[in-house]
Motif scaffolding. Structure first.
Motif, short mmCIF file in Angstrom:
data_model
loop_
_atom_site.label_atom_id
_atom_site.label_comp_id
_atom_site.label_asym_id
_atom_site.label_seq_id
_atom_site.Cartn_x
_atom_site.Cartn_y
_atom_site.Cartn_z
N UNK A 1 0.84 -1.20 0.00
CA UNK A 1 0.00 0.00 0.00
C UNK A 1 0.87 1.25 0.00
N UNK A 2 0.40 2.36 -0.56
CA UNK A 2 1.21 3.60 -0.59
C UNK A 2 1.35 4.20 0.80
N UNK A 3 2.49 4.81 1.07
CA UNK A 3 2.76 5.43 2.35
C UNK A 3 3.77 6.56 2.15
N UNK A 4 3.93 7.40 3.18
CA UNK A 4 4.87 8.53 3.16
C UNK A 4 5.96 8.25 4.18
N UNK A 5 7.12 7.77 3.75
CA UNK A 5 8.21 7.54 4.73
C UNK A 5 8.67 8.83 5.40
N UNK A 6 8.60 9.98 4.68
CA UNK A 6 9.06 11.23 5.28
C UNK A 6 8.17 11.64 6.45
N UNK A 7 6.92 11.20 6.44
CA UNK A 7 6.00 11.51 7.52
C UNK A 7 5.94 10.40 8.56
N UNK A 8 6.95 9.53 8.53
CA UNK A 8 7.08 8.43 9.49
C UNK A 8 5.90 7.46 9.43
#
Length: 607
Positions: free
Chosen positions: A188-195
């Protein structure tokens, strides 16, 4: 413009004299061939006109931005002064990349921007940068973008660019792949920069495809049929379900039903069958018994004149017996007259009388005791009274040592059903077995030429024709009930592979060690379909049975099949239900058949 043209030393720019007198009204730059080759990598700068500055200013707006308040006229004049001073320095050899106007005037030394941009890899040509980048004493002070960092080193300070890497995908999306264990893996898509943590989902393909026709067809089949816990009643029940689904109103549906009934018969009798069993099955499938119309005997075939066949008028005196025959003769009177003719030694007249009154038994027996020509004459007269599509014609022609006409004309709507003709040939084996075999194969070829594939394959099975391969178009069969002259997607359907596996199972009931070698590749294809539909445990069992069959032969004889089988088995080996019962330390041990297959493949590669 291509950058290669800028780096080519044969393409240079006009001399300062030509540039000074050129009107600044055209913004189009056209390079001219310059004969004097100069080393562009020595930092030598060459002046260019406002046309070049306008070209670079359009592509590098940050570098072309002047100080606030400076109008366009001042920029032009400062550019002309810079070009003039550059030309003078070229003549005296003073113009280098390391010199600037700030040092000459006593001002503090500033970073050499040209050297910084050249070393940073922004451009591969230094003479391009010299036209729109000048040192700190120039009237045009460029403004660096925020993404550039100037670091203080031992030598001159160098600015290292940190351009932002372009995104591979313009927006977030879900990545997926198919696993060998019958799973669909979703990232699933996620934002690593936003932890945000990565979220991975595992879905069972069997659950996703539940209710589809393909999955139900795979689940209904009790395969693999070579396992020990299978009872043949389950196989017969599956065949009966297939028979129920056949459309008996069409010829193809009847032929397909006939093949399934044949498999039931073979399974019930453990793979053994005789000709009378198949004949009984053929006659059961006939919806009705055709009434074949008998014909009057043809005079030309009997070799008699028309007046000999013509009945005598009532009340006419018989010159042979001297009696007046009755108007209506009974069967006893016909036989009595046949006997009286023999009293007087009139054999030919007795044969004619018997043939005229349908006493074919008397005529055939009498002619058989005479010469061979007379017997053939009476026999021809008898067969001429039968209908052309009568199965008796087929039997008599076969017994006469000829290929029956039914074997060449069956499958036509005007000819009638082909089943009674095959039944009479199977039940009445003649002395010449080769003739009987050729007659059945000829009938199968005739049916195949008219599109009746299932009917043709039934004939081929009765004649013990071996199975071939899909690529060998000259072979008569590759899969039971499917033509290998059509597209592969239509040829290797799931139902066809299942029917072929049942036939192989019936052969193994009679001979346990037997198997159909050309069929193993289709079993591998079927195993791959099981894995694709979320049934990896069944697929692994198919791989085991295919490997067992190959190990009985030399796997090197079929290297492509062995490699493909090894690849699929290695991906499915963890789907074995036996691993759940093993200790954890023994779960890494591979089954013996897989190790033997891998060893055989390695030996073949080395050889």
């Amino acid at each position: 413009f291509s950058r290669q043209r800028y780096e080519d030393p044969h393409w240079q720019y006009p001399p300062p004299g030509y540039r000074d007198g050129y009107p600044y009204q055209s913004h189009q730059w056209q390079p001219v061939a310059w004969q004097d080759d100069r080393d562009l990598r020595q930092g030598e700068s060459y002046g260019k006109s406002y046309r070049d500055q306008h070209y670079y200013r359009g592509y590098h707006p940050n570098l072309a931005t002047g100080p606030p308040g400076q109008d366009r006229t001042q920029t032009y004049s400062s550019s002309e002064e810079s070009h003039t001073s550059t030309s003078r320095r070229e003549g005296t050899g003073e113009g280098t990349l390391s010199s600037d106007s700030g040092e000459a005037s006593g001002q503090p030394k500033e970073p050499n921007l040209l050297l910084q941009y050249h070393e940073s890899g922004l451009s591969s040509s230094s003479h391009e940068l010299s036209q729109y980048i000048r040192d700190g004493a120039d009237s045009c002070d460029p403004v660096l973008p925020e993404s550039w960092n100037v670091r203080q080193t031992e030598g001159p300070s160098v600015s290292t660019p940190t351009p932002a890497a372009p995104l591979k995908f313009p927006q977030l999306h879900t990545a997926l792949c198919f696993g060998a264990g019958g799973h669909l893996v979703l990232a699933c898509p996620h934002h690593p920069a936003e932890r945000q943590r990565a979220h991975v989902e595992l879905h069972s393909l069997e659950a996703i495809l539940q209710g589809t026709e393909e999955l139900e067809e795979l689940q209904a089949f009790p395969g693999p049929l070579a396992r020990e816990d299978l009872h043949k009643v389950d196989v017969m029940t599956f065949c009966q379900q297939k028979i129920t689904g056949c459309d008996l109103s069409t010829p193809r549906g009847r032929d397909s039903s006939l093949l399934w009934k044949l498999l039931v018969l073979l399974c019930r009798q453990n793979g053994s069958m005789v000709g009378s069993d198949a004949a009984e099955l053929l006659l059961q499938d006939c919806r009705r018994q055709d009434r074949y119309r008998r014909q009057e005997p043809v005079a030309s075939l009997a070799g008699l004149a028309d007046d000999e066949w013509a009945p005598r008028a009532p009340g006419t005196l018989d010159l042979i017996t001297g009696e007046v025959p009755p108007v209506v003769e009974t069967q006893a009177q016909i036989v009595e007259k046949f006997t009286k003719l023999l009293y007087y030694g009139r054999k030919k007249e007795a044969l004619v009388w018997a043939m005229r009154n349908q006493l074919w038994g008397h005529a055939l027996f009498l002619s058989s005791k005479m010469d061979a020509r007379t017997y053939s004459w009476v026999l021809t007269g008898f067969t001429s009274t039968l209908a052309t599509n009568d199965p008796l014609q087929t039997l008599f022609q076969l017994m006469s040592g000829r290929i029956p006409q039914a074997a060449l004309c069956c499958g036509d709507a005007t000819w009638g059903d082909w089943r009674p003709h095959l039944a009479v040939m199977l039940s009445n084996k003649v002395g010449d077995m080769e003739l009987n075999h050729r007659a059945i194969v000829t009938m199968g070829d005739t049916l195949a030429s008219k599109g009746a594939v299932e009917a043709a394959h039934f004939c081929y099975l009765m004649a013990d024709i071996p199975f071939g391969y899909f690529g060998a178009k000259a072979d008569r069969m590759a899969l039971l009930g499917s033509s290998h002259r059509q597209a592969f997607s239509q040829f290797a359907r799931t139902e066809v592979i299942q029917r072929m596996e049942i036939f192989e199972y019936c052969q193994q009931l009679r001979q346990p060690e037997s198997f159909l070698l050309p069929f193993q590749v289709y079993k591998l294809l079927y195993a791959a379909r099981l894995a694709e539909h979320g049934l990896p445990a069944q697929a692994l069992q198919y791989c085991e049975h295919i490997c067992t069959a190959l190990l009985r032969r030399d796997p090197a004889a079929h290297p492509a099949l062995a490699r493909q089988l090894l690849t699929l088995a290695e991906r499915l080996k963890l789907s074995d239900p036996l691993l759940l019962e093993m200790p954890e330390q023994d779960q890494e041990v591979e089954p013996d058949w897989l190790e033997q297959l891998r060893a055989c493949c390695r030996q073949w590669e080395v050889r």
